[in-house]
Design a protein around this motif. Structure first.
Motif, PDB file in Angstrom:
ATOM      1  N   LEU A 135       0.840  -1.162   0.229  1.00  0.00           N
ATOM      2  CA  LEU A 135      -0.082  -0.114   0.081  1.00  0.00           C
ATOM      3  C   LEU A 135       1.044   1.249  -0.130  1.00  0.00           C
ATOM      4  O   LEU A 135       1.635   1.386   0.862  1.00  0.00           O
ATOM      5  CB  LEU A 135      -0.951   0.120   1.247  1.00  0.00           C
ATOM      6  CG  LEU A 135      -1.938  -1.217   1.428  1.00  0.00           C
ATOM      7  CD1 LEU A 135      -2.561  -1.075   2.922  1.00  0.00           C
ATOM      8  CD2 LEU A 135      -2.903  -1.178   0.364  1.00  0.00           C
ATOM      9  N   LEU A 210      -8.592   5.406  -0.629  1.00  0.00           N
ATOM     10  CA  LEU A 210      -8.655   4.105  -0.147  1.00  0.00           C
ATOM     11  C   LEU A 210      -9.677   3.835   0.709  1.00  0.00           C
ATOM     12  O   LEU A 210      -9.479   4.535   1.864  1.00  0.00           O
ATOM     13  CB  LEU A 210      -7.284   3.727   0.216  1.00  0.00           C
ATOM     14  CG  LEU A 210      -7.218   2.237   0.410  1.00  0.00           C
ATOM     15  CD1 LEU A 210      -7.469   1.096  -0.762  1.00  0.00           C
ATOM     16  CD2 LEU A 210      -5.732   1.832   1.190  1.00  0.00           C
ATOM     17  N   HIS A 212     -12.413   0.651   2.733  1.00  0.00           N
ATOM     18  CA  HIS A 212     -12.212  -0.699   2.986  1.00  0.00           C
ATOM     19  C   HIS A 212     -12.956  -1.485   1.694  1.00  0.00           C
ATOM     20  O   HIS A 212     -12.591  -2.779   1.490  1.00  0.00           O
ATOM     21  CB  HIS A 212     -13.076  -1.148   4.171  1.00  0.00           C
ATOM     22  CG  HIS A 212     -13.299  -2.696   4.499  1.00  0.00           C
ATOM     23  ND1 HIS A 212     -14.292  -3.387   4.050  1.00  0.00           N
ATOM     24  CD2 HIS A 212     -12.614  -3.218   5.413  1.00  0.00           C
ATOM     25  CE1 HIS A 212     -14.268  -4.616   4.612  1.00  0.00           C
ATOM     26  NE2 HIS A 212     -13.116  -4.592   5.353  1.00  0.00           N
ATOM     27  N   LEU A 215     -10.442  -1.686  -1.194  1.00  0.00           N
ATOM     28  CA  LEU A 215      -9.289  -2.704  -0.677  1.00  0.00           C
ATOM     29  C   LEU A 215      -9.852  -4.327  -0.669  1.00  0.00           C
ATOM     30  O   LEU A 215      -9.214  -4.978  -1.276  1.00  0.00           O
ATOM     31  CB  LEU A 215      -9.008  -2.522   0.828  1.00  0.00           C
ATOM     32  CG  LEU A 215      -7.760  -3.483   1.425  1.00  0.00           C
ATOM     33  CD1 LEU A 215      -6.594  -3.258   0.424  1.00  0.00           C
ATOM     34  CD2 LEU A 215      -7.347  -3.053   2.763  1.00  0.00           C
ATOM     35  N   THR A 229       3.425  -0.658   4.149  1.00  0.00           N
ATOM     36  CA  THR A 229       2.833   0.480   3.553  1.00  0.00           C
ATOM     37  C   THR A 229       3.911   1.732   3.646  1.00  0.00           C
ATOM     38  O   THR A 229       4.763   1.647   4.730  1.00  0.00           O
ATOM     39  CB  THR A 229       1.770   0.859   4.687  1.00  0.00           C
ATOM     40  OG1 THR A 229       0.777  -0.187   4.604  1.00  0.00           O
ATOM     41  CG2 THR A 229       1.088   2.207   4.424  1.00  0.00           C
ATOM     42  N   TYR A 235      -1.785   9.662   5.358  1.00  0.00           N
ATOM     43  CA  TYR A 235      -2.447   8.230   4.632  1.00  0.00           C
ATOM     44  C   TYR A 235      -1.871   6.967   5.364  1.00  0.00           C
ATOM     45  O   TYR A 235      -2.783   6.066   5.501  1.00  0.00           O
ATOM     46  CB  TYR A 235      -1.352   8.107   3.376  1.00  0.00           C
ATOM     47  CG  TYR A 235      -1.562   6.932   2.699  1.00  0.00           C
ATOM     48  CD1 TYR A 235      -2.758   6.617   1.979  1.00  0.00           C
ATOM     49  CD2 TYR A 235      -0.342   5.943   2.728  1.00  0.00           C
ATOM     50  CE1 TYR A 235      -2.812   5.365   1.128  1.00  0.00           C
ATOM     51  CE2 TYR A 235      -0.600   4.557   2.135  1.00  0.00           C
ATOM     52  CZ  TYR A 235      -1.782   4.418   1.218  1.00  0.00           C
ATOM     53  OH  TYR A 235      -1.888   3.248   0.639  1.00  0.00           O
ATOM     54  N   MET A 236      -0.788   7.143   6.315  1.00  0.00           N
ATOM     55  CA  MET A 236      -0.275   6.019   6.935  1.00  0.00           C
ATOM     56  C   MET A 236      -1.395   5.571   8.096  1.00  0.00           C
ATOM     57  O   MET A 236      -1.592   4.648   8.382  1.00  0.00           O
ATOM     58  CB  MET A 236       1.065   5.651   7.289  1.00  0.00           C
ATOM     59  CG  MET A 236       1.958   5.694   5.864  1.00  0.00           C
ATOM     60  SD  MET A 236       3.621   5.002   6.202  1.00  0.00           S
ATOM     61  CE  MET A 236       4.487   6.195   7.467  1.00  0.00           C
ATOM     62  N   VAL A 239      -4.438   4.389   6.896  1.00  0.00           N
ATOM     63  CA  VAL A 239      -4.313   2.593   6.749  1.00  0.00           C
ATOM     64  C   VAL A 239      -4.397   2.089   7.903  1.00  0.00           C
ATOM     65  O   VAL A 239      -4.962   0.959   8.038  1.00  0.00           O
ATOM     66  CB  VAL A 239      -2.839   2.655   5.739  1.00  0.00           C
ATOM     67  CG1 VAL A 239      -2.767   1.089   5.721  1.00  0.00           C
ATOM     68  CG2 VAL A 239      -3.195   3.178   4.183  1.00  0.00           C
ATOM     69  N   ARG A 240      -3.639   2.504   8.903  1.00  0.00           N
ATOM     70  CA  ARG A 240      -3.710   1.560  10.178  1.00  0.00           C
ATOM     71  C   ARG A 240      -4.827   1.705  10.715  1.00  0.00           C
ATOM     72  O   ARG A 240      -5.387   0.541  10.976  1.00  0.00           O
ATOM     73  CB  ARG A 240      -2.644   2.364  11.114  1.00  0.00           C
ATOM     74  CG  ARG A 240      -1.160   2.304  10.857  1.00  0.00           C
ATOM     75  CD  ARG A 240      -0.456   2.342  12.068  1.00  0.00           C
ATOM     76  NE  ARG A 240      -0.551   3.854  12.366  1.00  0.00           N
ATOM     77  CZ  ARG A 240      -0.031   4.915  12.100  1.00  0.00           C
ATOM     78  NH1 ARG A 240       1.021   4.876  10.962  1.00  0.00           N
ATOM     79  NH2 ARG A 240      -0.044   6.273  12.477  1.00  0.00           N
ATOM     80  N   TYR A 253       1.865  -6.161   9.954  1.00  0.00           N
ATOM     81  CA  TYR A 253       1.885  -4.892   9.316  1.00  0.00           C
ATOM     82  C   TYR A 253       3.253  -4.144   9.417  1.00  0.00           C
ATOM     83  O   TYR A 253       3.759  -4.110  10.742  1.00  0.00           O
ATOM     84  CB  TYR A 253       0.783  -4.022   9.917  1.00  0.00           C
ATOM     85  CG  TYR A 253       0.758  -2.571   9.468  1.00  0.00           C
ATOM     86  CD1 TYR A 253       0.254  -2.167   8.128  1.00  0.00           C
ATOM     87  CD2 TYR A 253       1.411  -1.449  10.443  1.00  0.00           C
ATOM     88  CE1 TYR A 253       0.354  -0.816   7.656  1.00  0.00           C
ATOM     89  CE2 TYR A 253       1.426  -0.238   9.863  1.00  0.00           C
ATOM     90  CZ  TYR A 253       0.658  -0.007   8.746  1.00  0.00           C
ATOM     91  OH  TYR A 253       0.782   1.351   8.165  1.00  0.00           O
ATOM     92  N   GLU A 255       5.610  -0.530   8.331  1.00  0.00           N
ATOM     93  CA  GLU A 255       5.589   0.594   7.460  1.00  0.00           C
ATOM     94  C   GLU A 255       6.644   1.637   7.380  1.00  0.00           C
ATOM     95  O   GLU A 255       7.548   1.316   8.356  1.00  0.00           O
ATOM     96  CB  GLU A 255       4.417   1.816   8.196  1.00  0.00           C
ATOM     97  CG  GLU A 255       4.662   2.140   9.527  1.00  0.00           C
ATOM     98  CD  GLU A 255       3.668   3.100  10.268  1.00  0.00           C
ATOM     99  OE1 GLU A 255       2.542   2.937   9.662  1.00  0.00           O
ATOM    100  OE2 GLU A 255       3.940   3.980  10.965  1.00  0.00           O
TER     101      GLU A 255
END
Length: 381
Positions: A135, A210, A212, A215, A229, A235-236, A239-240, A253, A255
């Motif tokens: 990502l 982005l 769910h 994705l 990521t 953005y991160m 995502v988290r 995960y 990053e």
């Protein structure tokens, strides 16, 4: 030219040594998008580069009479070992990115440190048929592109879903190469999300941000994948939050982010921006006691064999620099984590700004840029 090429291909390969080789030459410049350029770099003498896809180098630049260090992820892949490349987005007001875009030309020399870093799927066990979800957003694509290129070149039996977010279709970095990799390898699936269509009204990809739903559409089995990521801090963080809400196993995960030029806040705001709760306790000491004295301590680097003297009121990084050693570093304020080093023995007082997590401290890691010795110290460097 023919003689030079013959010599380069016939000569025994010599590996690039980051401890002794410190200069790269800009061999080529590629305009990726309107505000992104790739700088292809090579050694003055034939050298082969060995690094893990996703690692970074640190540039040592002289800008307006000041020495500025800045780390950039290698967008290149070690499967093509004769050159490396960095891909740089021009950041409004960014000192280094604008200098590189405006001043670096083919033939220019750059002083560098590295490669270094731990953000790489290749540094973790890769069982057969491992499934990954990459990502990225904006220029955060670079470490993931390095990993994807390596997996593609090595024809690895790994399943990769690569989801990239951009402002518009025209801002998608490496768009054609990503499409080519998806065409070449059935195990490589590409998903693109753009905030707006820009000047491409017929854009057929995903619109907005982005989610769910997006994705799940591209990677319905994302819960079973290892996620890597990289991108801007907001953005991160998004995502988290998305993954945590879905119940994703966050142990899978990973990053990475190097966006120092966009951080124009004070130290407290930086902690909030990067989601680093440790910043609230930035005066963390790896010792139960603290004192100020004029004592001299010995700092030993096990890999290189170097030893330097460091006073109690001096950081280990400054002592190493004064002794002529070149260590990877960027922010020099305990923020970025570039200089993170394993401490084999000894005690230090470390006042960091969020560039290291408590679990890493518990495992013996320190940031030499903000660590002062309380005893003799041995570092795995």
């Amino acid at each position: 030219m023919l003689i030079s090429l013959t010599h380069q291909f016939n000569a025994a390969p010599v590996l690039w040594n980051g401890d002794s080789d410190d200069t790269l030459i800009c061999r080529e410049i590629r305009q990726e998008t309107a505000d992104v350029k790739t700088f292809v770099l090579g050694s003055p003498q034939p050298r082969l580069f060995r690094y893990a896809p996703g690692q970074f180098i640190t540039l040592e630049l002289d800008i307006a009479g000041q020495t500025i260090n800045r780390c950039y992820t290698l967008s290149s892949t070690p499967t093509r070992p004769d050159q490396v490349s960095i891909t740089v987005k021009r950041v409004p007001g960014g000192i280094v990115s604008n200098w590189l875009h405006d001043n670096l030309t083919v033939g220019s020399n750059l002083r560098v440190l590295g490669p270094a870093g731990e953000f790489s799927c290749f540094l973790h066990p890769m069982p057969p048929k491992q499934k990954y979800l990459f990502l990225s957003a904006g220029s955060g694509i670079t470490p993931l592109m390095s990993m994807a290129r390596a997996a593609h070149d090595l024809v690895l039996d790994a399943n990769i879903v690569f989801m990239h977010s951009a402002r518009t279709p025209g801002d998608i970095i490496f768009a054609r190469e990503l499409e080519l990799m998806a065409f070449n390898r059935p195990q490589f699936q590409l998903g693109l999300v753009c905030e707006r269509r820009g000047n491409q009204p017929m854009w057929a990809g995903f619109n907005g941000f982005l989610t769910h739903a997006i994705l799940h559409n591209v990677a319905p089995d994302f819960m079973d994948r290892h996620v890597y990521t990289c991108g801007p801090a907001p953005y991160m963080a998004a995502v988290r939050a998305l993954l945590q809400t879905a119940g994703f196993t966050m142990a899978n995960y990973h990053e990475e982010s190097f966006s120092f030029e966009t951080l124009q806040a004070d130290q407290a705001d930086i902690g909030a921006l990067l989601n680093l709760p440790e910043l609230a306790q930035s005066e963390t000491a790896i010792a139960l006691t603290s004192h100020v004295s004029t004592s001299q301590f010995n700092i030993e680097f096990t890999r290189t064999g170097y030893q330097v003297a460091c006073s109690a009121d001096q950081t280990i990084l400054s002592a190493a620099r004064a002794a002529g050693l070149r260590l990877p570093t960027s922010c020099t304020q305990g923020l970025c984590g570039t200089c993170k080093t394993k401490m084999v023995s000894g005690q230090v007082e470390m006042k960091h700004a969020g560039g290291i997590r408590q679990r890493e401290i518990d495992q013996g890691w320190i940031l030499p840029c903000c660590s002062k010795p309380l005893s003799d110290v041995v570092l795995e460097k």
